[in-house]
Design a protein around this motif. Structure first.
Motif, PDB file in Angstrom:
ATOM      1  N   GLY A 115       0.917  -1.328   0.083  1.00 31.07           N
ATOM      2  CA  GLY A 115       0.081   0.055   0.038  1.00 31.07           C
ATOM      3  C   GLY A 115       0.868   1.262  -0.037  1.00 31.07           C
ATOM      4  O   GLY A 115       2.143   1.099   0.004  1.00 31.07           O
ATOM      5  N   PRO A 116       0.345   2.524  -0.016  1.00 33.39           N
ATOM      6  CA  PRO A 116       1.004   3.801   0.005  1.00 33.39           C
ATOM      7  C   PRO A 116       1.814   3.967   1.361  1.00 33.39           C
ATOM      8  O   PRO A 116       1.305   3.486   2.503  1.00 33.39           O
ATOM      9  N   VAL A 117       3.194   4.418   1.127  1.00 29.95           N
ATOM     10  CA  VAL A 117       3.966   4.781   1.958  1.00 29.95           C
ATOM     11  C   VAL A 117       4.121   6.259   2.014  1.00 29.95           C
ATOM     12  O   VAL A 117       4.619   6.719   1.043  1.00 29.95           O
ATOM     13  N   HIS A 118       4.137   6.942   3.024  1.00 24.06           N
ATOM     14  CA  HIS A 118       4.074   8.295   2.971  1.00 24.06           C
ATOM     15  C   HIS A 118       5.248   8.948   3.757  1.00 24.06           C
ATOM     16  O   HIS A 118       5.736   8.779   4.736  1.00 24.06           O
ATOM     17  N   ALA A 119       5.812   9.939   3.100  1.00 22.73           N
ATOM     18  CA  ALA A 119       6.766  10.967   3.536  1.00 22.73           C
ATOM     19  C   ALA A 119       5.995  12.176   4.231  1.00 22.73           C
ATOM     20  O   ALA A 119       5.222  12.323   4.226  1.00 22.73           O
ATOM     21  N   LEU A 120       7.281  12.869   4.838  1.00 20.79           N
ATOM     22  CA  LEU A 120       6.746  13.945   5.693  1.00 20.79           C
ATOM     23  C   LEU A 120       6.353  15.079   4.665  1.00 20.79           C
ATOM     24  O   LEU A 120       6.765  15.123   3.387  1.00 20.79           O
ATOM     25  N   PRO A 121       5.315  15.838   4.815  1.00 20.76           N
ATOM     26  CA  PRO A 121       4.860  16.937   4.220  1.00 20.76           C
ATOM     27  C   PRO A 121       5.912  17.744   3.759  1.00 20.76           C
ATOM     28  O   PRO A 121       6.758  18.144   4.836  1.00 20.76           O
ATOM     29  N   SER A 122       5.920  18.535   2.632  1.00 20.56           N
ATOM     30  CA  SER A 122       7.254  19.662   2.279  1.00 20.56           C
ATOM     31  C   SER A 122       7.080  20.840   3.254  1.00 20.56           C
ATOM     32  O   SER A 122       6.055  21.095   3.701  1.00 20.56           O
ATOM     33  N   PRO A 123       7.919  21.325   3.282  1.00 19.62           N
ATOM     34  CA  PRO A 123       7.999  22.857   3.830  1.00 19.62           C
ATOM     35  C   PRO A 123       6.747  23.949   3.544  1.00 19.62           C
ATOM     36  O   PRO A 123       5.951  24.330   4.285  1.00 19.62           O
ATOM     37  N   GLN A 124       6.736  23.695   2.114  1.00 17.10           N
ATOM     38  CA  GLN A 124       5.440  24.342   1.401  1.00 17.10           C
ATOM     39  C   GLN A 124       4.173  23.902   1.924  1.00 17.10           C
ATOM     40  O   GLN A 124       3.260  24.840   2.436  1.00 17.10           O
ATOM     41  N   THR A 125       4.052  22.683   2.203  1.00 16.59           N
ATOM     42  CA  THR A 125       2.711  22.276   2.631  1.00 16.59           C
ATOM     43  C   THR A 125       2.499  22.417   4.040  1.00 16.59           C
ATOM     44  O   THR A 125       1.216  22.910   4.371  1.00 16.59           O
ATOM     45  N   ILE A 126       3.619  22.353   4.768  1.00 14.97           N
ATOM     46  CA  ILE A 126       3.628  22.727   6.118  1.00 14.97           C
ATOM     47  C   ILE A 126       2.954  24.335   6.216  1.00 14.97           C
ATOM     48  O   ILE A 126       2.062  24.659   7.106  1.00 14.97           O
ATOM     49  N   LEU A 127       3.569  25.129   5.517  1.00 14.70           N
ATOM     50  CA  LEU A 127       2.920  26.655   5.838  1.00 14.70           C
ATOM     51  C   LEU A 127       1.598  26.809   5.241  1.00 14.70           C
ATOM     52  O   LEU A 127       1.116  27.913   5.557  1.00 14.70           O
ATOM     53  N   GLU A 128       1.255  25.772   4.329  1.00 14.28           N
ATOM     54  CA  GLU A 128      -0.201  25.845   3.896  1.00 14.28           C
ATOM     55  C   GLU A 128      -1.273  25.080   4.776  1.00 14.28           C
ATOM     56  O   GLU A 128      -2.482  25.477   4.737  1.00 14.28           O
ATOM     57  N   MET A 129      -0.756  24.435   5.831  1.00 16.49           N
ATOM     58  CA  MET A 129      -1.810  23.831   6.541  1.00 16.49           C
ATOM     59  C   MET A 129      -2.396  24.828   7.716  1.00 16.49           C
ATOM     60  O   MET A 129      -1.580  25.839   7.983  1.00 16.49           O
ATOM     61  N   THR A 130      -3.513  24.646   7.712  1.00 17.22           N
ATOM     62  CA  THR A 130      -4.471  25.926   8.592  1.00 17.22           C
ATOM     63  C   THR A 130      -4.227  25.383  10.160  1.00 17.22           C
ATOM     64  O   THR A 130      -3.882  24.173  10.577  1.00 17.22           O
ATOM     65  N   ASP A 131      -4.536  26.033  11.231  1.00 15.03           N
ATOM     66  CA  ASP A 131      -4.521  25.562  12.380  1.00 15.03           C
ATOM     67  C   ASP A 131      -5.704  24.524  12.780  1.00 15.03           C
ATOM     68  O   ASP A 131      -5.363  23.549  13.666  1.00 15.03           O
ATOM     69  N   ASP A 132      -6.748  24.507  12.177  1.00 14.44           N
ATOM     70  CA  ASP A 132      -7.688  23.364  12.237  1.00 14.44           C
ATOM     71  C   ASP A 132      -6.781  22.014  11.664  1.00 14.44           C
ATOM     72  O   ASP A 132      -6.926  20.902  12.107  1.00 14.44           O
TER      73      ASP A 132
END
Length: 262
Positions: A115-132
């Motif tokens: 099945g899928p194995v995930h890496a950590l999200p990129s720095p760009q993705t972290i900055l796009e994540m909301t408080d929620d």
């Protein structure tokens, strides 16, 4: 035949009862992920002659009994930094769970037979994540330090990549909410210079005392660190790594996470 202990201390390794062979996805620096598994080549560490001479005999024997220790260096500095931040304050099991939740919810995936194995999200993705988004993962407390690190990484990673390990530890501490423990742990994970690991932390103290319970180990972090440095001398890096490996070997899981600090 010489046996070798392969460390899977990084919380990105995925091991299940149905799929006991560990696999791990890592950032491939282009927003996607690459697979790290047993077919790749870990770095192998061996105890130099005389390295254990000043250690308490039971600890010295336990470290020698490990044989060579193999470990995969984390190839992404961003992964190493973000992982060290996730490990701040909390215990190892909780850090592993948070790491897995963050990867699965927001990280790029590699398709595998299991099945899928995930890496950590990129720095760009972290900055796009909301408080929620962070709250849904139970990681509200980690939002600010991860965002700080992501922004700093995007600004400074080319410079950081050229720094020698000791200077990298110093530079990382210019990022708000990254202190000596996080900077040292991240740099050791990324460079495999284990002389920079914060060897006074709970993990090293725990496994040293477990192996040699009758030795008068200082109870406080700073006292232990000074004592450890005196015992290990020029071999502080490899002996620190072997002591962490000892804990991982006997516990069947990563050693304890550090006490509260950054």
């Amino acid at each position: 035949m010489v046996t070798m202990f392969l460390m899977h201390d990084h919380p990105g390794w995925e091991i299940t009862a149905d799929n006991p062979a560990p696999v791990r996805a890592v950032d491939s620096r282009n927003g996607s992920a690459a697979l790290l598994n047993a077919s790749a080549r870990p770095e192998v560490f061996r105890l130099p002659a005389g390295a254990c001479a000043a250690l308490p005999p039971p600890l010295a024997a336990a470290l020698r009994d490990l044989g060579p220790v193999a470990r995969f260096r984390t190839p992404s500095l961003w992964d190493a930094i973000a992982t060290a931040i996730i490990r701040q304050v909390i215990r190892a099991g909780q850090a592993r769970l948070q790491h897995q939740r963050l990867r699965t919810a927001h990280g790029p995936a590699v398709a595998t037979e299991r099945g899928p194995v995930h890496a950590l999200p990129s720095p760009q993705t972290i900055l796009e994540m909301t408080d929620d988004d962070f709250a849904a993962l139970g990681m509200t407390f980690k939002a600010r330090p991860l965002r700080n690190a992501a922004a700093a990484y995007l600004d400074h990673s080319p410079k950081w990549a050229e720094l020698p390990p000791g200077r990298l530890v110093e530079e990382l501490q210019t990022v708000p909410r990254i202190g000596p423990w996080t900077a040292g742990a991240a740099t050791a994970d990324f460079t495999h210079d284990w002389s920079l690991y914060p060897y006074g932390d709970l993990a090293v103290r725990t496994w040293a005392a477990t192996a040699a319970p009758d030795h008068p180990w200082p109870a406080d972090e700073h006292g232990f660190a000074a004592h450890w440095r005196a015992l290990t001398g020029e071999h502080v890096g490899v002996l620190t790594l072997f002591t962490l490996a000892l804990g991982a070997h006997h516990a069947g899981a990563p050693a304890p996470s550090p006490p509260p600090r950054s």
